[in-house]
Design a protein around this motif. Structure first.
Motif, PDB file in Angstrom:
ATOM      1  N   ASN A  81     -19.580  -9.768 -20.816  1.00 25.75           N
ATOM      2  CA  ASN A  81     -18.887  -8.485 -21.111  1.00 25.75           C
ATOM      3  C   ASN A  81     -19.785  -7.496 -21.525  1.00 25.75           C
ATOM      4  O   ASN A  81     -20.816  -7.985 -22.197  1.00 25.75           O
ATOM      5  N   ARG A 140      -7.404 -18.120 -36.963  1.00 25.04           N
ATOM      6  CA  ARG A 140      -8.122 -17.409 -37.095  1.00 25.04           C
ATOM      7  C   ARG A 140      -7.697 -16.808 -37.743  1.00 25.04           C
ATOM      8  O   ARG A 140      -6.688 -15.478 -37.367  1.00 25.04           O
ATOM      9  N   TYR A 193     -14.370  -5.155 -37.189  1.00 25.55           N
ATOM     10  CA  TYR A 193     -14.294  -6.398 -36.200  1.00 25.55           C
ATOM     11  C   TYR A 193     -13.144  -7.472 -36.017  1.00 25.55           C
ATOM     12  O   TYR A 193     -12.532  -7.736 -36.910  1.00 25.55           O
ATOM     13  N   TYR A 223      -8.231  -6.700 -29.765  1.00 25.84           N
ATOM     14  CA  TYR A 223      -9.023  -6.740 -30.881  1.00 25.84           C
ATOM     15  C   TYR A 223     -10.082  -5.722 -30.254  1.00 25.84           C
ATOM     16  O   TYR A 223     -10.885  -5.528 -31.035  1.00 25.84           O
ATOM     17  N   GLU A 224     -11.077  -5.589 -29.044  1.00 26.18           N
ATOM     18  CA  GLU A 224     -12.199  -5.633 -28.474  1.00 26.18           C
ATOM     19  C   GLU A 224     -11.937  -4.460 -28.186  1.00 26.18           C
ATOM     20  O   GLU A 224     -12.041  -4.291 -26.719  1.00 26.18           O
ATOM     21  N   HIS A 229     -18.945 -12.593 -37.330  1.00 27.50           N
ATOM     22  CA  HIS A 229     -20.116 -12.009 -36.209  1.00 27.50           C
ATOM     23  C   HIS A 229     -21.080 -11.680 -36.138  1.00 27.50           C
ATOM     24  O   HIS A 229     -21.949 -10.030 -35.917  1.00 27.50           O
ATOM     25  N   GLU A 243     -17.687 -19.019 -39.153  1.00 29.86           N
ATOM     26  CA  GLU A 243     -18.040 -18.824 -37.347  1.00 29.86           C
ATOM     27  C   GLU A 243     -18.782 -17.401 -36.985  1.00 29.86           C
ATOM     28  O   GLU A 243     -18.911 -16.408 -38.016  1.00 29.86           O
ATOM     29  N   GLU A 247     -21.684 -18.483 -29.500  1.00 30.58           N
ATOM     30  CA  GLU A 247     -20.964 -17.939 -29.087  1.00 30.58           C
ATOM     31  C   GLU A 247     -22.250 -17.273 -28.006  1.00 30.58           C
ATOM     32  O   GLU A 247     -22.121 -16.674 -26.554  1.00 30.58           O
ATOM     33  N   ASP A 261     -12.763 -12.263 -22.826  1.00 25.98           N
ATOM     34  CA  ASP A 261     -13.796 -12.081 -21.803  1.00 25.98           C
ATOM     35  C   ASP A 261     -14.093 -13.081 -21.224  1.00 25.98           C
ATOM     36  O   ASP A 261     -14.760 -12.739 -19.791  1.00 25.98           O
ATOM     37  N   GLU A 281     -11.017 -22.556 -28.780  1.00 24.87           N
ATOM     38  CA  GLU A 281     -10.253 -21.016 -29.355  1.00 24.87           C
ATOM     39  C   GLU A 281      -9.920 -20.252 -27.681  1.00 24.87           C
ATOM     40  O   GLU A 281     -10.324 -21.043 -26.484  1.00 24.87           O
TER      41      GLU A 281
HETATM   42  C1  CS2 Z   1     -15.647 -13.443 -30.665  1.00 24.46           C
HETATM   43  C2  CS2 Z   1     -15.678 -12.420 -29.102  1.00 24.46           C
HETATM   44  O1  CS2 Z   1     -14.331 -14.398 -29.593  1.00 24.46           O
HETATM   45  C3  CS2 Z   1     -14.556 -14.585 -30.189  1.00 24.46           C
HETATM   46  O2  CS2 Z   1     -14.679 -14.921 -31.261  1.00 24.46           O
HETATM   47  O3  CS2 Z   1     -16.571 -13.186 -31.563  1.00 24.46           O
HETATM   48  O4  CS2 Z   1     -14.365 -11.300 -29.399  1.00 24.46           O
HETATM   49  C4  CS2 Z   1     -17.187 -11.876 -28.518  1.00 24.46           C
HETATM   50  O5  CS2 Z   1     -16.885 -10.668 -29.860  1.00 24.46           O
HETATM   51  C5  CS2 Z   1     -16.524 -11.516 -27.617  1.00 24.46           C
HETATM   52  O6  CS2 Z   1     -16.669 -12.413 -26.477  1.00 24.46           O
HETATM   53  C6  CS2 Z   1     -18.030 -10.500 -27.314  1.00 24.46           C
HETATM   54  O7  CS2 Z   1     -17.764 -10.103 -25.597  1.00 24.46           O
END
Ligand code: CS2
Ligand code: MG
Length: 403
Positions: free
Chosen positions: A37, A147, A159, A169-170, A213, A237, A263, A317, A340
């Motif tokens: 991403n 979550r 975030y 949400y992004e 995050h 997380e 991640e 993504d 997830e």
């Molecule tokens: C996030 C992600 O899903 C999650 O747990 O932390 O959305 C992350 O921000 C994105 O994959 C970034 O591309």
């Protein structure tokens, strides 16, 4: 059998995806996800310019040998771009192998260890009442784990909180990254009140997760973990920036709240200390960013020895191919924890036709041979690549902070 064609398709059905398509002399087609991403074209180039030419003429059955050839052959080790490119080749080869064998990939990985894969959804809100409403919707759909993220009062654009529709949400800007803001002190006071409200309304019969995050220092994360203990989170997380494995020694020393991380990590060496010192409970690496099924299953095998479970990243993504690959692994490994599931926004379904299913909080990859996702290149051509950046974050004093 030989690989006769290897091509990379970059498309944007709802958001950008990079897809690797392999064709064999027997007419079998395998697909892999190569989406990173915000840096999509770097992986597309790595594949097109440096990997695809090497694949032509190779035997697609030799998955591990091809993995080693690409990994050791690059000389340069690890890293998100290279490991995502190798992952795409690896998953495409598992897809081919499954189709040739007439078996879903999980059967090639030892068969199912469970009947379904528990997934978690993502409930968010601009305030706690809105979060509670969204949480209730997940319970109605049957989710066993959710979550929870809510906007921190006084902190703009927290975030994990969607601007519009509760799933997207992004934010992703095309000219330059959107700027968010952050202040850990406000967040640390607020986060436990969110858990308290959810437990008060919905009780303890559902798993609660929360994504930090990568925003806290080790001692702040320790304080958060301890403050959340009465609400019994399934995990927190990415509490601290993931590249510092030693940070987890501090967090671990202070709290029994389960910890998940990974991640943004790409290789078994990135989690070696975390696993062997039992500093985490769940490893969050994804198939797509961690060298594919072949490499991630080694991570899981190491984790099994130390009582660490899987909890794979499954953001939107990562393409449906990545999600399907994750479900095959999840179904097969003994030490699965949770998966997830953010889903994919329209029109991704027109381009990626998947056979996985969701019922009552659990997912299954389906039983068609291979990975179980058909990639429609003609449909993909209708959704050309659109440049997009992930956001950046500044503290209230203007300095840069982890997003
Ligand atoms: C996030 C992600 O899903 C999650 O747990 O932390 O959305 C992350 O921000 C994105 O994959 C970034 O591309
Ligand atoms: Mg996350």
């Amino acid at each position: 059998m030989k690989i006769t064609d290897a091509r990379v398709v970059v498309s944007s059905p709802g958001r950008n995806y990079v897809t690797l398509v392999l064709e064999t002399s027997d007419g079998v087609v395998g697909v892999g996800d190569a989406t990173l991403n915000g840096r999509e074209l770097a992986v597309a180039s790595y594949l097109r310019d440096h990997v695809c030419p090497l694949l032509i003429g190779r035997d697609p059955a030799r998955i591990e040998d091809t993995w080693q050839y690409l990994y050791k052959g690059a000389y340069w080790r690890r890293g998100p771009v290279g490991m995502t490119a190798i992952a795409a080749v690896d998953v495409a080869l598992w897809d081919v192998k499954g189709k040739v064998a007439g078996l879903p990939v999980y059967e090639l990985l030892g068969g199912a260890s469970r009947s379904g894969v528990m997934v978690y959804g993502h409930a968010d809100g601009h305030d706690v009442p809105e979060l509670l409403d969204r949480f209730a919707e997940y319970l109605e759909q049957g989710y066993k784990a959710v979550r929870i993220q809510a906007a921190v009062p006084g902190v703009a654009k927290t975030y994990g909180v969607s601007v519009h529709d509760g799933r997207i949400y992004e934010p992703a800007n095309s000219d330059r990254p959107e700027e968010g803001s952050w202040e850990s002190s406000a967040y640390l006071d607020f986060a436990p009140t969110v858990f308290e409200a959810v437990r008060e309304r919905f009780g303890f019969g559902v798993h609660l997760l929360h994504d930090v995050h990568h925003r806290l220092t080790p001692i702040e994360a320790a304080r958060l973990g301890r403050a959340l203990e009465p609400y019994r989170p399934f995990w927190i997380e990415d509490a601290t920036p993931a590249e510092d494995q030693s940070a987890f020694r501090t967090i671990r020393a202070h709290t029994t709240t389960p910890l998940a991380v990974g991640e943004v990590l790409n290789s078994i060496w990135d989690v070696q200390t975390l696993i062997t010192e039992r500093l985490i409970d769940y490893v969050r690496m994804s198939v797509s960013h961690s060298g594919g099924i072949s490499h991630l299953r080694k991570v899981y095998a190491l984790a099994e020895l130390f009582g660490v479970r899987s909890g794979a990243h499954g953001a939107g993504d990562l393409s449906p191919i990545a999600h399907a690959a994750a479900l095959h692994l999840d179904l097969a490994i003994p030490n699965f924890g949770i998966q997830e599931y953010m889903g994919h926004r329209d029109p991704a379904g027109e381009v990626f036709r998947s056979t996985y299913s969701f019922a009552d909080g659990y997912m299954h990859p389906g039983d068609v041979p291979g990975i179980g996702v058909e990639f429609d290149e003609a449909a993909a051509a209708r959704f050309p690549y659109e440049p997009r950046y992930l956001p950046v974050n500044r503290r209230l004093d203007g300095s840069m902070h982890d997003w």
